[in-house]
Design a protein around this motif. Structure first.
Motif, PDB file in Angstrom:
ATOM      1  N   UNK A   1      -2.397   1.458   0.247  1.00  0.00           N
ATOM      2  CA  UNK A   1      -2.212   1.053  -1.142  1.00  0.00           C
ATOM      3  C   UNK A   1      -3.578   0.931  -1.819  1.00  0.00           C
ATOM      4  N   UNK A   2      -3.554   0.957  -3.146  1.00  0.00           N
ATOM      5  CA  UNK A   2      -4.775   0.707  -3.911  1.00  0.00           C
ATOM      6  C   UNK A   2      -4.626  -0.630  -4.643  1.00  0.00           C
ATOM      7  N   UNK A   3      -5.640  -1.455  -4.569  1.00  0.00           N
ATOM      8  CA  UNK A   3      -5.620  -2.755  -5.233  1.00  0.00           C
ATOM      9  C   UNK A   3      -5.803  -2.548  -6.736  1.00  0.00           C
ATOM     10  N   UNK A   4      -4.901  -3.116  -7.526  1.00  0.00           N
ATOM     11  CA  UNK A   4      -4.982  -2.933  -8.987  1.00  0.00           C
ATOM     12  C   UNK A   4      -5.193  -4.254  -9.735  1.00  0.00           C
ATOM     13  N   UNK A   5      -5.022  -5.377  -9.040  1.00  0.00           N
ATOM     14  CA  UNK A   5      -5.223  -6.668  -9.698  1.00  0.00           C
ATOM     15  C   UNK A   5      -5.538  -7.721  -8.651  1.00  0.00           C
TER      16      UNK A   5
ATOM     17  N   UNK B   1      -2.520   6.225  -4.927  1.00  0.00           N
ATOM     18  CA  UNK B   1      -3.238   6.689  -3.726  1.00  0.00           C
ATOM     19  C   UNK B   1      -2.982   8.181  -3.548  1.00  0.00           C
ATOM     20  N   UNK B   2      -4.055   8.965  -3.509  1.00  0.00           N
ATOM     21  CA  UNK B   2      -3.914  10.404  -3.285  1.00  0.00           C
ATOM     22  C   UNK B   2      -3.610  10.670  -1.812  1.00  0.00           C
ATOM     23  N   UNK B   3      -2.964  11.785  -1.536  1.00  0.00           N
ATOM     24  CA  UNK B   3      -2.561  12.110  -0.170  1.00  0.00           C
ATOM     25  C   UNK B   3      -3.755  12.219   0.764  1.00  0.00           C
ATOM     26  N   UNK B   4      -4.850  12.845   0.295  1.00  0.00           N
ATOM     27  CA  UNK B   4      -6.037  12.975   1.151  1.00  0.00           C
ATOM     28  C   UNK B   4      -6.694  11.625   1.410  1.00  0.00           C
ATOM     29  N   UNK B   5      -6.625  10.726   0.410  1.00  0.00           N
ATOM     30  CA  UNK B   5      -7.153   9.375   0.598  1.00  0.00           C
ATOM     31  C   UNK B   5      -6.332   8.625   1.642  1.00  0.00           C
ATOM     32  N   UNK B   6      -5.035   8.804   1.595  1.00  0.00           N
ATOM     33  CA  UNK B   6      -4.132   8.158   2.555  1.00  0.00           C
ATOM     34  C   UNK B   6      -4.426   8.620   3.977  1.00  0.00           C
TER      35      UNK B   6
ATOM     36  N   UNK C   1      -9.081   6.291   9.783  1.00  0.00           N
ATOM     37  CA  UNK C   1     -10.096   5.258  10.042  1.00  0.00           C
ATOM     38  C   UNK C   1      -9.455   3.994  10.590  1.00  0.00           C
ATOM     39  N   UNK C   2      -8.284   3.667  10.052  1.00  0.00           N
ATOM     40  CA  UNK C   2      -7.594   2.456  10.497  1.00  0.00           C
ATOM     41  C   UNK C   2      -7.159   2.567  11.956  1.00  0.00           C
TER      42      UNK C   2
ATOM     43  N   UNK D   1      -9.505  -1.557  -7.024  1.00  0.00           N
ATOM     44  CA  UNK D   1      -9.833  -0.170  -6.708  1.00  0.00           C
ATOM     45  C   UNK D   1      -9.938   0.109  -5.220  1.00  0.00           C
ATOM     46  N   UNK D   2      -9.991  -0.932  -4.401  1.00  0.00           N
ATOM     47  CA  UNK D   2     -10.133  -0.767  -2.952  1.00  0.00           C
ATOM     48  C   UNK D   2      -8.844  -0.229  -2.327  1.00  0.00           C
ATOM     49  N   UNK D   3      -8.995   0.664  -1.349  1.00  0.00           N
ATOM     50  CA  UNK D   3      -7.851   1.127  -0.570  1.00  0.00           C
ATOM     51  C   UNK D   3      -7.632   0.176   0.594  1.00  0.00           C
TER      52      UNK D   3
END
Length: 283
Positions: free
Chosen positions: A83-87, A102-107, A113-114, A29-31
């Motif tokens: 990306x979102x971690x799925x496994x 990954x939603x656009x606003x999340x990206x 932040x990065x 679930x982590x971005x």
């Protein structure tokens, strides 16, 4: 070395070799920030920037919106994106990630932040070089501790430039670490100017009272400039009220300048037979 190998080598070099994240592996679930390394028909291999270049895999169905699209419509080698971690297979250190989830606003938020993280870590790397230690050692010895306190790596240096090393001393850092951080901050961080303002109410009922008020205000402007204010403006907003705006890059210094100006105005106008009072704007 072939051109393809050179390209892959350049991509690897664009990723921090040091793990910036606290934990060794990301969580489901982590971005994460990933740099696209290799693109195949069935998916893409991605290097996770926050995890020291740890390799992850994005299956094709987690990249493309439909089977009518090609992976290269969404990703290209060397591209950094979210990306979102799925496994996560911790034992085998295998990570699967998704671009589609990954939603656009999340990206946008993660990339912003990065961008700050990258700049902050590079400054921390300069500190490490001055201390003759590795970036990894700097992160473990004091970097992560400072990140907890300030919120992100770049804020460490921004706050030091604005407010000095008081908080660094509170956190128990050694003098050589504090000095190295201070030096890098002063060399690399450009602080945006700040402005503080107030209203001076001034009265002088003598026949030449207007002249006295003008002279006092001119003295106030001269004092502010002499004490280091980058910009000083004093103008009437309707007699007997005058607004003063003082601008500079050191908030503490500006406060002292304003205090000295107000003291000069009240003392000088009283000496000339008038009176004055001051009200701070924004308080």
């Amino acid at each position: 070395m072939s051109k393809r190998e050179e390209k892959l080598d350049d991509i690897k070099k664009s990723v921090f070799s040091v793990r910036i994240a606290r934990k060794e592996l990301p969580e489901i679930g982590e971005l994460v920030i990933g740099t696209v390394y290799r693109i195949l028909e069935h998916g893409a291999y991605v290097l996770l920037d926050e995890y020291g270049g740890l390799e992850a895999y994005a299956p094709i169905n987690e990249i493309v919106q439909s089977w009518f699209h090609d992976i290269k419509d969404y990703l290209r080698p060397g591209q950094k994106t979210v990306f979102r971690v799925i496994r996560v297979d911790a034992r085998r250190r295998l990570i699967d990630i998704s671009l589609r989830r990954v939603k656009e606003e999340e990206k946008k938020e993660k990339l912003a932040r990065w961008k700050r993280t990258i700049r902050g870590v590079k400054l921390l790397e300069l500190v490490a070089k001055r201390l003759n230690i590795t970036l990894d050692r700097a992160l473990q010895d004091f970097g992560w501790k400072l990140e907890d306190y300030y919120g992100d790596f770049l804020s460490i240096f921004e706050n030091v430039v604005k407010y000095g090393p008081v908080d660094l001393r509170k956190l128990g850092l050694s003098d050589n670490v504090i000095n190295a951080i201070m030096e890098v901050a002063k060399e690399r961080i450009e602080v945006e100017p700040v402005e503080i303002s107030g209203i001076i109410r001034m009265i002088n009922i003598k026949p030449d009272g207007v002249k006295h008020i003008r002279d006092v205000l001119l003295k106030a402007m001269e004092l502010a400039r002499k004490e280091g204010a980058e910009s000083v403006k004093i103008y009437t907003i309707g007699p007997p009220r005058y607004r003063i705006d003082i601008m500079g890059r050191d908030p503490k210094k500006l406060e002292q300048v304003l205090k000295d100006v107000v003291n000069l105005v009240t003392t000088e106008i009283k000496r000339r037979g008038g009176e004055a009072s001051f009200t701070r704007i924004g308080e």
